[in-house]
Enzyme design. Structure first.
Site, PDB file in Angstrom:
ATOM      1  N   ALA A 168     -13.118  -1.957  13.684  1.00 41.41           N
ATOM      2  CA  ALA A 168     -13.090  -3.508  14.144  1.00 41.41           C
ATOM      3  C   ALA A 168     -11.872  -4.030  13.524  1.00 41.41           C
ATOM      4  O   ALA A 168     -11.016  -5.016  14.276  1.00 41.41           O
ATOM      5  CB  ALA A 168     -14.201  -4.359  13.808  1.00 41.41           C
ATOM      6  N   SER A 178      -4.103   1.719  13.548  1.00 42.05           N
ATOM      7  CA  SER A 178      -4.683   3.253  13.565  1.00 42.05           C
ATOM      8  C   SER A 178      -4.912   3.514  15.060  1.00 42.05           C
ATOM      9  O   SER A 178      -5.141   2.573  15.959  1.00 42.05           O
ATOM     10  CB  SER A 178      -5.734   3.292  12.852  1.00 42.05           C
ATOM     11  OG  SER A 178      -6.669   4.484  13.151  1.00 42.05           O
ATOM     12  N   GLY A 221       0.931  -1.102  -0.040  1.00 47.23           N
ATOM     13  CA  GLY A 221      -0.018  -0.163   0.120  1.00 47.23           C
ATOM     14  C   GLY A 221       0.900   1.288  -0.033  1.00 47.23           C
ATOM     15  O   GLY A 221       0.611   2.214   0.658  1.00 47.23           O
ATOM     16  N   TYR A 243     -13.973  -0.773  10.013  1.00 43.04           N
ATOM     17  CA  TYR A 243     -12.556  -0.208   9.913  1.00 43.04           C
ATOM     18  C   TYR A 243     -11.898  -0.299  11.316  1.00 43.04           C
ATOM     19  O   TYR A 243     -10.811  -0.791  11.433  1.00 43.04           O
ATOM     20  CB  TYR A 243     -12.313   1.278   9.332  1.00 43.04           C
ATOM     21  CG  TYR A 243     -11.000   2.000   9.520  1.00 43.04           C
ATOM     22  CD1 TYR A 243     -10.218   1.502   8.223  1.00 43.04           C
ATOM     23  CD2 TYR A 243     -10.578   2.779  10.155  1.00 43.04           C
ATOM     24  CE1 TYR A 243      -8.814   1.993   8.371  1.00 43.04           C
ATOM     25  CE2 TYR A 243      -9.433   3.178  10.223  1.00 43.04           C
ATOM     26  CZ  TYR A 243      -8.502   2.962   9.282  1.00 43.04           C
ATOM     27  OH  TYR A 243      -7.257   3.501   9.045  1.00 43.04           O
TER      28      TYR A 243
HETATM   29  P1  NAD Z   1      -3.527   5.553   1.203  1.00 46.34           P
HETATM   30  O1  NAD Z   1      -4.894   5.424   0.191  1.00 46.34           O
HETATM   31  O2  NAD Z   1      -2.497   6.361   0.627  1.00 46.34           O
HETATM   32  O3  NAD Z   1      -2.936   4.022   1.378  1.00 46.34           O
HETATM   33  C1  NAD Z   1      -3.827   2.782   1.471  1.00 46.34           C
HETATM   34  C2  NAD Z   1      -3.121   1.815   0.562  1.00 46.34           C
HETATM   35  O4  NAD Z   1      -3.633   0.812   0.621  1.00 46.34           O
HETATM   36  C3  NAD Z   1      -3.375   2.389  -0.831  1.00 46.34           C
HETATM   37  O5  NAD Z   1      -2.319   2.778  -1.820  1.00 46.34           O
HETATM   38  C4  NAD Z   1      -4.458   1.274  -1.556  1.00 46.34           C
HETATM   39  O6  NAD Z   1      -4.011   1.228  -2.884  1.00 46.34           O
HETATM   40  C5  NAD Z   1      -3.851   0.082  -0.762  1.00 46.34           C
HETATM   41  N1  NAD Z   1      -4.717  -0.915  -0.599  1.00 46.34           N
HETATM   42  C6  NAD Z   1      -5.999  -1.074  -0.191  1.00 46.34           C
HETATM   43  N2  NAD Z   1      -6.349  -2.303  -0.446  1.00 46.34           N
HETATM   44  C7  NAD Z   1      -5.684  -2.873  -1.012  1.00 46.34           C
HETATM   45  C8  NAD Z   1      -5.373  -4.157  -1.300  1.00 46.34           C
HETATM   46  N3  NAD Z   1      -6.447  -5.130  -1.308  1.00 46.34           N
HETATM   47  N4  NAD Z   1      -4.315  -4.886  -1.786  1.00 46.34           N
HETATM   48  C9  NAD Z   1      -3.114  -4.156  -1.872  1.00 46.34           C
HETATM   49  N5  NAD Z   1      -3.168  -2.671  -1.483  1.00 46.34           N
HETATM   50  C10 NAD Z   1      -4.322  -2.154  -1.012  1.00 46.34           C
HETATM   51  O7  NAD Z   1      -3.898   6.068   2.809  1.00 46.34           O
HETATM   52  P2  NAD Z   1      -2.998   6.045   3.972  1.00 46.34           P
HETATM   53  O8  NAD Z   1      -3.694   7.003   4.869  1.00 46.34           O
HETATM   54  O9  NAD Z   1      -1.691   6.546   3.730  1.00 46.34           O
HETATM   55  O10 NAD Z   1      -3.347   4.685   4.579  1.00 46.34           O
HETATM   56  C11 NAD Z   1      -1.911   3.991   4.808  1.00 46.34           C
HETATM   57  C12 NAD Z   1      -2.471   3.025   6.174  1.00 46.34           C
HETATM   58  O11 NAD Z   1      -2.529   3.743   7.264  1.00 46.34           O
HETATM   59  C13 NAD Z   1      -3.570   2.359   6.143  1.00 46.34           C
HETATM   60  O12 NAD Z   1      -3.598   0.904   6.605  1.00 46.34           O
HETATM   61  C14 NAD Z   1      -4.721   3.115   6.923  1.00 46.34           C
HETATM   62  O13 NAD Z   1      -5.765   2.413   7.479  1.00 46.34           O
HETATM   63  C15 NAD Z   1      -3.647   3.552   8.035  1.00 46.34           C
HETATM   64  N6  NAD Z   1      -3.893   4.655   8.650  1.00 46.34           N
HETATM   65  C16 NAD Z   1      -4.260   6.022   8.115  1.00 46.34           C
HETATM   66  C17 NAD Z   1      -4.558   7.173   8.720  1.00 46.34           C
HETATM   67  C18 NAD Z   1      -4.817   8.397   8.115  1.00 46.34           C
HETATM   68  O14 NAD Z   1      -5.284   9.344   8.826  1.00 46.34           O
HETATM   69  N7  NAD Z   1      -4.823   8.742   6.785  1.00 46.34           N
HETATM   70  C19 NAD Z   1      -4.738   6.952  10.296  1.00 46.34           C
HETATM   71  C20 NAD Z   1      -4.396   5.861  10.920  1.00 46.34           C
HETATM   72  C21 NAD Z   1      -4.037   4.664  10.009  1.00 46.34           C
END
Ligand code: NAD
Length: 277
Positions: free
Chosen positions: A175, A160, A14, A173
């Site tokens: 859960a 998270s 990701g 999400y």
């Molecule tokens: P983002 O959308 O940039 O990153 C998520 C990535 O996961 C994307 O590139 C997406 O294509 C990939 N992805 C989704 N489903 C997939 C699958 N089935 N197979 C392969 N890749 C897949 O957003 P982000 O905010 O950078 O999120 C990154 C991580 O951080 C995630 O796990 C998210 O839950 C977590 N997170 C984000 C925040 C926030 O505030 N943005 C806070 C806490 C946790």
């Protein structure tokens, strides 16, 4: 900068999206000396046109930027919820680099959502799969390679603060992220004997493209514009600003390094002090 991860090999799932946490992690590990397996979904889901996933061109951009640093990198298209694709990713990585030292299970997000009483089973299942099953599958397939090599390893899961508290409209999400922390703790107990640490990082409010979905949801519910919504988030953060991907990547780099070698089974809040209990 000290090369704490010289010649280590890291899979980062990701990591395609430009403002994403995964990209910040991939680039930080590369700056620390690691070679990078950059993995992402690289497709869309027709039933959920609003869900935005990392695409192949973005992933190639990550690879190009890692190579500019003098590190090796490959791009792998993977659906982390599909065991055959995960297995193929791990085999491709092992074939290219001959070793695997670090796994960053960062792929996450969700589709659908909304109040539990209105959530479809399909969007529930997909959201749990992306965050939790994907973390399970990647760990399941990478850990045997680490064990066979006998050099220990690092598994770092992006959970998270939603893994430590509830959120209205975000039950699937939340859960799933609670589940990621449970998986982290259990896996740490199983893999400690092999010198493999397993930890989770718990970001707060990171202004990524994924977060834009939350901004839109809150804006629509409370009739606020984007700037007003951001102010409501910042008001919850004792550090007084939104979080960046680099804030998360800094801690991931520590956990991936020798310095983090005696820390395992932990779920570390990186959220500027936002309360999670
Ligand atoms: P983002 O959308 O940039 O990153 C998520 C990535 O996961 C994307 O590139 C997406 O294509 C990939 N992805 C989704 N489903 C997939 C699958 N089935 N197979 C392969 N890749 C897949 O957003 P982000 O905010 O950078 O999120 C990154 C991580 O951080 C995630 O796990 C998210 O839950 C977590 N997170 C984000 C925040 C926030 O505030 N943005 C806070 C806490 C946790």
């Amino acid at each position: 900068m000290a090369q704490r991860l010289e010649d280590k090999v890291a899979i980062v799932t990701g990591c395609a999206r430009e403002r994403g946490i995964g990209r910040a992690i991939a680039m930080r590990l590369a700056r620390e000396g690691a070679h990078i397996v950059a993995a992402d979904y690289c497709r869309s889901i027709s039933e959920y046109p609003d869900a935005k996933f990392g695409q192949a061109a973005e992933l190639e951009d990550v690879v190009a930027n890692v190579r500019k640093l003098g590190r090796r990198a490959i791009a792998v298209k993977v659906d982390v919820t599909d065991e055959s694709e995960v297995s193929a990713m791990v085999e491709a990585a092992a074939k290219e680099f001959g070793r695997l030292d670090i796994l960053c299970n960062n792929a996450g997000g969700g589709v659908g959502g909304g109040p539990v009483m209105q959530q479809t089973l399909d969007s529930w299942n997909r959201t749990v799969s992306i965050n939790l099953t994907g973390t399970f599958l990647c760990s399941k397939h990478v850990a045997p390679k680490m064990i066979a090599a006998g050099n220990g390893g690092r598994i770092i899961n992006t959970a998270s603060i939603a893994g430590k508290r509830g959120g209205p409209g975000m039950a699937a999400y939340c859960a799933a992220k609670h589940g990621v922390i449970g998986l982290t703790r259990s896996l740490a107990l199983e893999l400690g004997q092999f010198g493999i640490t397993v930890n989770a990082v718990c970001p707060g409010f990171v202004e990524t493209q994924l977060f834009e979905g939350l901004i839109n949801m809150v804006g629509a519910t409370r009739n606020l514009n984007r700037e007003e919504v951001l102010k409501t988030f910042v008001a919850q953060v004792p550090m007084g600003r939104m979080e960046s991907g680099d804030d998360v990547a800094d801690v991931v780099a520590f956990l991936a390094s020798k310095d983090g070698g005696y820390m395992t089974g932990q779920a570390l809040n990186i959220c500027g002090g936002v309360e999670t209990h």
